[in-house]
Design an enzyme around this catalytic site. Sequence first.
Site, PDB file in Angstrom:
ATOM      1  N   CYS A 160      -4.754  17.950  17.099  1.00  0.00           N
ATOM      2  CA  CYS A 160      -4.303  19.142  16.396  1.00  0.00           C
ATOM      3  C   CYS A 160      -5.034  20.322  17.026  1.00  0.00           C
ATOM      4  O   CYS A 160      -5.596  20.196  18.107  1.00  0.00           O
ATOM      5  CB  CYS A 160      -4.527  19.045  14.894  1.00  0.00           C
ATOM      6  N   THR A 161      -5.025  21.422  16.355  1.00  0.00           N
ATOM      7  CA  THR A 161      -5.663  22.606  16.925  1.00  0.00           C
ATOM      8  C   THR A 161      -7.176  22.579  16.713  1.00  0.00           C
ATOM      9  O   THR A 161      -7.947  22.533  17.658  1.00  0.00           O
ATOM     10  CB  THR A 161      -5.050  23.885  16.326  1.00  0.00           C
ATOM     11  N   GLY A 162      -7.615  22.571  15.445  1.00  0.00           N
ATOM     12  CA  GLY A 162      -9.041  22.695  15.146  1.00  0.00           C
ATOM     13  C   GLY A 162      -9.827  21.411  15.055  1.00  0.00           C
ATOM     14  O   GLY A 162     -11.053  21.433  15.084  1.00  0.00           O
ATOM     15  N   ASN A 163      -9.145  20.259  14.933  1.00  0.00           N
ATOM     16  CA  ASN A 163      -9.797  18.954  14.777  1.00  0.00           C
ATOM     17  C   ASN A 163     -10.838  18.973  13.660  1.00  0.00           C
ATOM     18  O   ASN A 163     -11.930  18.454  13.786  1.00  0.00           O
ATOM     19  CB  ASN A 163     -10.423  18.494  16.094  1.00  0.00           C
ATOM     20  N   SER A 164     -10.445  19.579  12.528  1.00  0.00           N
ATOM     21  CA  SER A 164     -11.372  19.629  11.399  1.00  0.00           C
ATOM     22  C   SER A 164     -10.778  19.047  10.124  1.00  0.00           C
ATOM     23  O   SER A 164     -11.516  18.731   9.201  1.00  0.00           O
ATOM     24  CB  SER A 164     -11.806  21.071  11.122  1.00  0.00           C
ATOM     25  N   CYS A 165      -9.441  18.859  10.074  1.00  0.00           N
ATOM     26  CA  CYS A 165      -8.816  18.505   8.810  1.00  0.00           C
ATOM     27  C   CYS A 165      -7.763  17.399   8.967  1.00  0.00           C
ATOM     28  O   CYS A 165      -8.067  16.226   8.779  1.00  0.00           O
ATOM     29  CB  CYS A 165      -8.208  19.776   8.204  1.00  0.00           C
ATOM     30  N   ARG A 166      -6.523  17.755   9.335  1.00  0.00           N
ATOM     31  CA  ARG A 166      -5.438  16.772   9.384  1.00  0.00           C
ATOM     32  C   ARG A 166      -5.693  15.653  10.377  1.00  0.00           C
ATOM     33  O   ARG A 166      -5.505  14.483  10.059  1.00  0.00           O
ATOM     34  CB  ARG A 166      -4.114  17.469   9.730  1.00  0.00           C
ATOM     35  N   SER A 167      -6.105  15.990  11.583  1.00  0.00           N
ATOM     36  CA  SER A 167      -6.349  14.946  12.584  1.00  0.00           C
ATOM     37  C   SER A 167      -7.507  14.049  12.164  1.00  0.00           C
ATOM     38  O   SER A 167      -7.501  12.849  12.433  1.00  0.00           O
ATOM     39  CB  SER A 167      -6.615  15.562  13.958  1.00  0.00           C
ATOM     40  N   SER A 184      -9.947  11.509  17.647  1.00  0.00           N
ATOM     41  CA  SER A 184      -9.198  12.720  17.334  1.00  0.00           C
ATOM     42  C   SER A 184      -9.852  13.884  18.051  1.00  0.00           C
ATOM     43  O   SER A 184     -11.047  13.856  18.343  1.00  0.00           O
ATOM     44  CB  SER A 184      -9.134  12.958  15.821  1.00  0.00           C
ATOM     45  N   THR A 226     -16.826  13.594  14.361  1.00  0.00           N
ATOM     46  CA  THR A 226     -17.185  14.836  15.039  1.00  0.00           C
ATOM     47  C   THR A 226     -15.910  15.581  15.424  1.00  0.00           C
ATOM     48  O   THR A 226     -14.866  14.974  15.631  1.00  0.00           O
ATOM     49  CB  THR A 226     -18.017  14.563  16.312  1.00  0.00           C
ATOM     50  N   ASP A 276     -14.110  17.330  18.145  1.00  0.00           N
ATOM     51  CA  ASP A 276     -14.232  17.330  19.598  1.00  0.00           C
ATOM     52  C   ASP A 276     -13.078  18.058  20.280  1.00  0.00           C
ATOM     53  O   ASP A 276     -11.951  18.046  19.794  1.00  0.00           O
ATOM     54  CB  ASP A 276     -14.252  15.887  20.115  1.00  0.00           C
ATOM     55  N   CYS A 288       0.159  18.782  14.064  1.00  0.00           N
ATOM     56  CA  CYS A 288       0.366  20.162  13.634  1.00  0.00           C
ATOM     57  C   CYS A 288       1.690  20.251  12.881  1.00  0.00           C
ATOM     58  O   CYS A 288       2.583  19.440  13.081  1.00  0.00           O
ATOM     59  CB  CYS A 288       0.336  21.101  14.821  1.00  0.00           C
ATOM     60  N   CYS A 307       1.956  23.159  18.707  1.00  0.00           N
ATOM     61  CA  CYS A 307       1.345  21.850  18.928  1.00  0.00           C
ATOM     62  C   CYS A 307       0.669  21.820  20.283  1.00  0.00           C
ATOM     63  O   CYS A 307       1.210  22.337  21.258  1.00  0.00           O
ATOM     64  CB  CYS A 307       2.407  20.758  18.897  1.00  0.00           C
ATOM     65  N   ASP A 362      -0.997  22.473   7.052  1.00  0.00           N
ATOM     66  CA  ASP A 362      -2.455  22.567   7.135  1.00  0.00           C
ATOM     67  C   ASP A 362      -2.996  23.010   5.781  1.00  0.00           C
ATOM     68  O   ASP A 362      -2.836  24.172   5.401  1.00  0.00           O
ATOM     69  CB  ASP A 362      -2.861  23.558   8.218  1.00  0.00           C
TER      70      ASP A 362
END
Length: 141
Positions: free
Chosen positions: A7-14, A32, A60, A62, A79, A86, A103
């Site tokens: 995903c974009t930020g790799n902080s939530c959905r992924s 992820s 983490t 990444d 995304c 994406c 998101d």
Amino acid sequence: MKVLILCTGNSCRSQMAHGFLQSFNPELTVCSAGTEASGKLNQQAVAAMKEIGLDISHHTSDSVEKYLNDEWDYVITVCGGANESCPAFTGKVKHRLHIGFDDPSHAVGTDEFIWSEFIRVRDEIKERFWKFYTEEVKPQL
């Protein structure tokens, strides 16, 4: 089998998708990453997963750059919104899939509404990744 979730930020959905897929089969190699990795996890995503017994707090955030030289069986983008682009993965991959989700970190409103969005998206991710696992991954194992 190796699966990379992008995903974009790799902080939530992924991160949630990563947690679910790994929980379905600990033998899988699941990673992820994000094209603009935030470097940290969304704490509401961590809490939403903890609520159902999955601990992703050790994950983490990444950059996708970390994985470009690896070979992957699947690269899945998660995304969702029309305003979100994406990420493209330029590394070696056998199957590219898109399984999109809203998101929840962009939800606005009351604390209760925002939390309900995290729960809704978490549950959608679980359902769609279970389907992916049972229909795509499991028959190949």
